[in-house]
Design an enzyme around this catalytic site. Structure first.
Site, mmCIF file in Angstrom:
data_model
loop_
_atom_site.group_PDB
_atom_site.id
_atom_site.type_symbol
_atom_site.label_atom_id
_atom_site.label_comp_id
_atom_site.label_asym_id
_atom_site.label_seq_id
_atom_site.Cartn_x
_atom_site.Cartn_y
_atom_site.Cartn_z
ATOM 1 N N ASN A 16 -2.387 -8.070 10.741
ATOM 2 C CA ASN A 16 -2.995 -7.194 9.743
ATOM 3 C C ASN A 16 -4.497 -7.213 10.012
ATOM 4 O O ASN A 16 -5.202 -8.123 9.589
ATOM 5 C CB ASN A 16 -2.651 -7.730 8.341
ATOM 6 N N ARG A 26 0.235 -3.899 10.798
ATOM 7 C CA ARG A 26 0.038 -3.122 9.581
ATOM 8 C C ARG A 26 -0.947 -2.002 9.907
ATOM 9 O O ARG A 26 -2.033 -2.253 10.423
ATOM 10 C CB ARG A 26 -0.553 -3.974 8.464
ATOM 11 N N HIS A 73 -0.128 0.555 0.089
ATOM 12 C CA HIS A 73 0.594 -0.678 -0.265
ATOM 13 C C HIS A 73 2.106 -0.455 -0.202
ATOM 14 O O HIS A 73 2.877 -1.155 -0.876
ATOM 15 C CB HIS A 73 0.252 -1.164 -1.686
ATOM 16 N N LEU A 97 -1.058 -5.701 -7.976
ATOM 17 C CA LEU A 97 -2.420 -5.950 -8.460
ATOM 18 C C LEU A 97 -3.086 -7.024 -7.599
ATOM 19 O O LEU A 97 -3.005 -8.223 -7.891
ATOM 20 C CB LEU A 97 -2.382 -6.400 -9.928
ATOM 21 N N ARG A 144 -13.156 -1.160 -6.668
ATOM 22 C CA ARG A 144 -12.987 0.307 -6.657
ATOM 23 C C ARG A 144 -12.731 0.820 -8.062
ATOM 24 O O ARG A 144 -12.032 0.187 -8.848
ATOM 25 C CB ARG A 144 -11.799 0.695 -5.771
ATOM 26 N N GLY A 181 -1.252 -9.908 -10.235
ATOM 27 C CA GLY A 181 0.068 -9.727 -10.854
ATOM 28 C C GLY A 181 0.900 -10.995 -10.833
ATOM 29 O O GLY A 181 1.631 -11.291 -11.781
ATOM 30 N N GLU A 183 4.331 -8.756 2.284
ATOM 31 C CA GLU A 183 4.171 -7.614 3.182
ATOM 32 C C GLU A 183 4.458 -8.011 4.630
ATOM 33 O O GLU A 183 5.016 -7.236 5.392
ATOM 34 C CB GLU A 183 2.739 -7.062 3.053
#
Ligand SMILES: Nc1ncnc2c1ncn2[C@@H]1O[C@H](COP(=O)(O)OP(=O)(O)O)[C@@H](O)[C@H]1O
Ligand SMILES: CC(=O)OP(=O)(O)O
Ligand SMILES: [Mg+2]
Length: 403
Positions: A11, A93, A182, A211, A243, A334, A386
């Site tokens: 990644n 990724r 995502h 999150l 952001r 999260g 991921e």
């Protein structure tokens, strides 16, 4: 193809490369690590082999090439180098696949050229992804390499969810539409949530709330994404670490015309100096929670703005899906912030959504339910993975190609 079963997942970000070596035969991770601060005067590589003993070395990495060579050397020191016969493939990724790439794709010269054409859509992310691919291909030209796209899972969004209500010709000419990001996380977490409920993914409707530093929500109907909060770029939607998420688009015009800001300055403002950081000076939810505990009003406001936006998306996706079986929280915030979960779900009892405060407060690293027995909608914490999703998609594609 040999019976090699390991996939190296890369990644590559603008200033970091995260890597994981995953063995698809048993799900083990012989090595995990990160190279940070690439291009700066002081860099760092951290390497964690499966059997313990983190190695961390501080030294500069002038570019991604140097970073990946260092990764390769660390792996080689453990007999896991890129030349290892057990390595089946490398999975990368890639953040933006545009409308060109809607599924994992074997990397070829032509494919890299097509990826380059997508750079204007993701100037912050895709160039680093491409560099990672080029360096990895140079190091192992013979090894199959696969790109797995953040946008791919969202390609199933219906046209009315993907369209912005602007002039169609302009939108089409400049590829202006909602792509979503995502995706590997939303895909993995929605499937894992169905498993947690003991049901087939095809029969379950889930709202996934990813999150992390970047944050996004998705509405997944029977394993298929029908809407998501990020759009043309990862700026739309939820309030994030740095952001802004959703804004009145006229704010950009106002900042340009009235405040005299340039396009680049507005870009930096909205992507790097907004969100939680812009509201209270901190982008880490842990620090915000600590400050709230001391009665800090700015931290409290940042938290409240964050949660209010999140709740609005939950409401929107309840309406989009009609029937929701589960709401799943994932990624750094999260998975770890009971306070965010509790606040985002509060007051929704009449919609059949009820958090159990005791369950919610229990920390853990495996998927778990945090709703009350009476809650009609299951509420879950489902740690994302991921890298495992990328490794799995890479391995499957390479096997298909070989057979
Ligand atoms: N214990 C915790 N409590 C609250 N927030 C946390 C905790 N641990 C991590 N986080 C939050 O998770 C964020 C990072 O999430 P992560 O998914 O790792 O991000 P990314 O992959 O986008 O870099 C941090 O900015 C921090 O706010
Ligand atoms: C696409 C995106 O927002 O990624 P990240 O959360 O890794 O910044
Ligand atoms: Mg992340």
């Amino acid at each position: 193809m040999t019976d090699a079963t390991r996939v190296l997942v890369l990644n590559s970000g603008s200033s970091s490369v995260k890597f994981q070596l995953i063995d698809m035969a048993d799900g083990s991770r012989p090595a995990v690590g990160i190279v940070e601060r690439i291009g700066e005067s002081t860099g760092r590589i951290e390497y964690r082999p499966q059997h313990g003993g983190t190695r961390s070395t501080e030294r500069p990495f002038p570019d991604h090439s140097a970073a990946l060579e260092a990764v390769s050397a660390e792996l080689a020191a453990d007999g896991l180098g890129l030349d290892s016969p057990e390595l089946a493939a490398i999975g990368h990724r890639v953040v933006h696949g545009g409308t060109t790439f809607t599924a994992p794709t074997v990397i070829t010269d032509k494919m890299v050229e097509e990826l380059r054409e997508l750079v204007p859509l993701a100037p912050l992310h895709n160039p680093a992804n491409i560099t990672g691919i080029e360096v990895a291909r140079r190091l192992r030209p013979d090894l199959p390499q696969v790109a797995v796209f953040d946008t791919a899972f969202h390609a199933t969004m219906p046209e009315y969810a993907a369209r912005y209500a602007i002039d169609r010709e302009t939108a089409d000419r400049f590829s202006v539409r909602r792509y979503g990001f995502h995706g590997t996380s939303h895909q993995y977490v929605s499937r894992r949530t169905a498993q947690l409920l003991g049901r087939a993914p095809e029969s379950v409707n889930v709202i996934v709330l990813h999150l992390g530093n970047g944050a996004s929500a998705s509405a997944v109907a029977g394993g298929v994404c029908v809407d998501t909060s990020m759009g043309l770029t990862p700026l739309e939607g939820l309030v994030m670490g740095t952001r802004s998420g959703d804004l009145d688009p006229a704010i950009l015009l106002h900042l340009h015309r009235v405040a005299g800001m340039s396009v680049d300055e507005i870009d930096v403002l909205l992507n790097r100096r907004s969100g939680l950081l812009g509201l209270c000076g901190d982008n880490d939810m842990r620090e915000i929670a600590r400050r709230m505990g001391e009665g800090d009003a700015a931290a409290q406001l940042a938290f409240d703005v964050y949660v209010h936006r999140l709740k609005k998306y939950v409401g929107a996706y309840l309406a989009v899906l009609g029937r929701v079986d589960a709401i799943a929280f994932t990624a750094g915030v999260g998975e770890n912030s009971a306070a965010v979960r509790e606040a985002a779900m509060s007051g929704l009892e009449n919609l059949g959504i009820e958090v159990d405060s005791v369950r919610n407060a229990v920390r853990g690293s495996s998927p778990r339910l945090i709703s009350t027995e009476d809650s009609r909608v299951a509420i879950a914490v489902v740690p994302t993975d991921e890298e495992l999703e990328i490794a799995g998609q890479t391995f499957n594609l390479v096997r298909q190609h070989a057979s």
